[in-house]
Design a protein around this motif. Structure first.
Motif, PDB file in Angstrom:
ATOM      1  N   TRP A  46       0.834  -1.206   0.000  1.00 16.08           N
ATOM      2  CA  TRP A  46       0.000   0.000   0.000  1.00 16.08           C
ATOM      3  C   TRP A  46       0.866   1.251   0.000  1.00 16.08           C
ATOM      4  N   GLU A  49       2.760   1.742  -3.364  1.00 20.18           N
ATOM      5  CA  GLU A  49       1.834   2.151  -4.419  1.00 20.18           C
ATOM      6  C   GLU A  49       1.417   3.608  -4.260  1.00 20.18           C
ATOM      7  N   GLN A  50       1.082   4.017  -3.039  1.00 16.56           N
ATOM      8  CA  GLN A  50       0.668   5.394  -2.787  1.00 16.56           C
ATOM      9  C   GLN A  50       1.817   6.366  -3.007  1.00 16.56           C
ATOM     10  N   LYS A  53       2.382   6.824  -6.684  1.00 17.74           N
ATOM     11  CA  LYS A  53       1.224   7.522  -7.243  1.00 17.74           C
ATOM     12  C   LYS A  53       1.344   9.024  -7.029  1.00 17.74           C
ATOM     13  N   LEU A  54       1.838   9.430  -5.879  1.00 18.85           N
ATOM     14  CA  LEU A  54       1.939  10.855  -5.555  1.00 18.85           C
ATOM     15  C   LEU A  54       2.909  11.585  -6.470  1.00 18.85           C
ATOM     16  N   THR A  55       3.898  10.881  -7.005  1.00 20.91           N
ATOM     17  CA  THR A  55       4.864  11.531  -7.902  1.00 20.91           C
ATOM     18  C   THR A  55       4.195  11.984  -9.199  1.00 20.91           C
ATOM     19  N   GLU A  56       3.038  11.406  -9.515  1.00 17.71           N
ATOM     20  CA  GLU A  56       2.322  11.799 -10.725  1.00 17.71           C
ATOM     21  C   GLU A  56       1.567  13.104 -10.549  1.00 17.71           C
ATOM     22  N   LYS A  97      -5.964  15.282  -9.227  1.00 18.22           N
ATOM     23  CA  LYS A  97      -5.519  13.890  -9.171  1.00 18.22           C
ATOM     24  C   LYS A  97      -5.521  13.382  -7.730  1.00 18.22           C
ATOM     25  N   SER A 220       9.040   6.499 -12.377  1.00 19.94           N
ATOM     26  CA  SER A 220       8.498   7.033 -11.133  1.00 19.94           C
ATOM     27  C   SER A 220       9.569   7.535 -10.174  1.00 19.94           C
TER      28      SER A 220
END
Length: 325
Positions: A46, A49-50, A53-56, A97, A220
């Motif tokens: 988790w 993955e999170q 994801k935040l780098t996007e 986002k 990423s």
């Protein structure tokens, strides 16, 4: 007494920061719980993955990370140039986002006409979002809060999952950045959770090695871009190959079941950083004990403290290891 986060962040001195969050409960809630016999390793997934994801969404890049049994480490790069180059629409799209925004921002991104009386409010919201998208505290908040909520739902309980505040320290020069990255990425090996970097699950070093085998770098993560040059892209100004060798050889030195020395192939980085190999091993193996504040040479530490009006130079003795004799 903890200092406000704004008194610890100085983008003028460095865009690199090492952050650490630790769970507050007695059990190892991200690994094996010896009290219940349950395994919670899926929660490390988790977190990873999170984090990626935040780098996007954020104008903050991840240079290194390691998700351990009861804590996580992450080395972050705050990219002010990128966030300041974003258009107003891009800022709102990036924020959406993460969050729904407001009816006004939703209307703006759809291209609908904004009433003149609402323009000032919209501009204020965009300025707030732009600031938050390059803010270390907001990044860590968006990382930790969803994990805490998921864990509480799974445990059917309420209350804190993480300690009250994440810890952060400024990395003031290249040596500090690389030493901290190596320290973070070798955490699983020191904890005997893995035997080699490529088998260190939920770490940035594993992603880098897997991508390197394909002749690539993870999209990423903040990339290694080789030696400094004119008009270079954003990234860490060292060779990825040299860095992987450096981490591997350093790992061999600090493992209980291995005896060896840092190889000459890894000396290319150490020579450029002007750090004796004995100092390097001490820094990486004892990073968490040596440094509890900003990390860099004494010259960089003094400059950082002056900018933030800090009178006391904590851990200045440890910073002597960051430079050659």
């Amino acid at each position: 007494m903890p200092r406000p986060r704004r008194t610890l962040i100085s983008i003028e001195d460095t865009p690199y920061y090492h952050c650490c969050s630790r769970v507050v409960r007695r059990a190892f809630l991200c690994g094996d719980d010896k009290y219940t016999g349950k395994n919670y390793d899926h929660r490390r997934g988790w977190v990873e993955e999170q984090l990626l994801k935040l780098t996007e969404a954020f104008a903050i890049d991840v240079a290194a990370y390691a998700v351990m049994s009861n804590h996580l480490h992450v080395v972050l790069y705050i990219d002010l140039d990128t966030v300041n180059s974003w258009s107003d629409r891009k800022v709102v799209e990036q924020w959406h986002k993460l969050f729904n925004g407001t009816a006004l921002t939703q209307k703006f991104v759809k291209g609908e006409v904004i009433e003149e009386c609402m323009v000032a409010q919209l501009k204020q919201l965009i300025a707030t979002y732009r600031s938050r998208l390059s803010d270390l505290s907001w990044f860590m908040r968006c990382l930790n809060e969803p994990i805490a909520r998921q864990a509480n739902i799974e445990d059917n309980c309420t209350g804190h999952f993480w300690e009250g505040r994440f810890k952060s320290q400024a990395l003031l020069d290249e040596a500090a950045v690389l030493a901290c990255m190596a320290y973070v990425e070798l955490n699983p090996i020191r904890a005997k959770m893995a035997n080699t970097p490529e088998k260190s699950n939920f770490t940035s070093i594993k992603l880098r090695i897997e991508a390197a085998l394909k002749g690539e770098q993870p999209k990423s993560l903040l990339p290694f871009i080789g030696n400094e040059r004119v008009n270079q892209p954003k990234g860490i100004a060292f060779s990825l190959k040299d860095y992987l060798i450096l981490v591997d050889e350093t790992g061999r030195v600090i493992r209980d079941d291995k005896r060896g020395a840092i190889s000459s192939s890894a000396e290319t980085i150490l020579n450029r950083l002007n750090i004796p190999s004995t100092n390097w091993v001490k820094i990486v193996t004892e990073f968490g004990h040596l440094f509890h504040g900003p990390v860099g040479t004494l010259q960089e530490l003094n400059r950082y403290c002056e900018h933030l009006s800090k009178r006391r130079r904590h851990f200045s003795n440890s910073c002597q290891f960051m430079q050659g004799s």
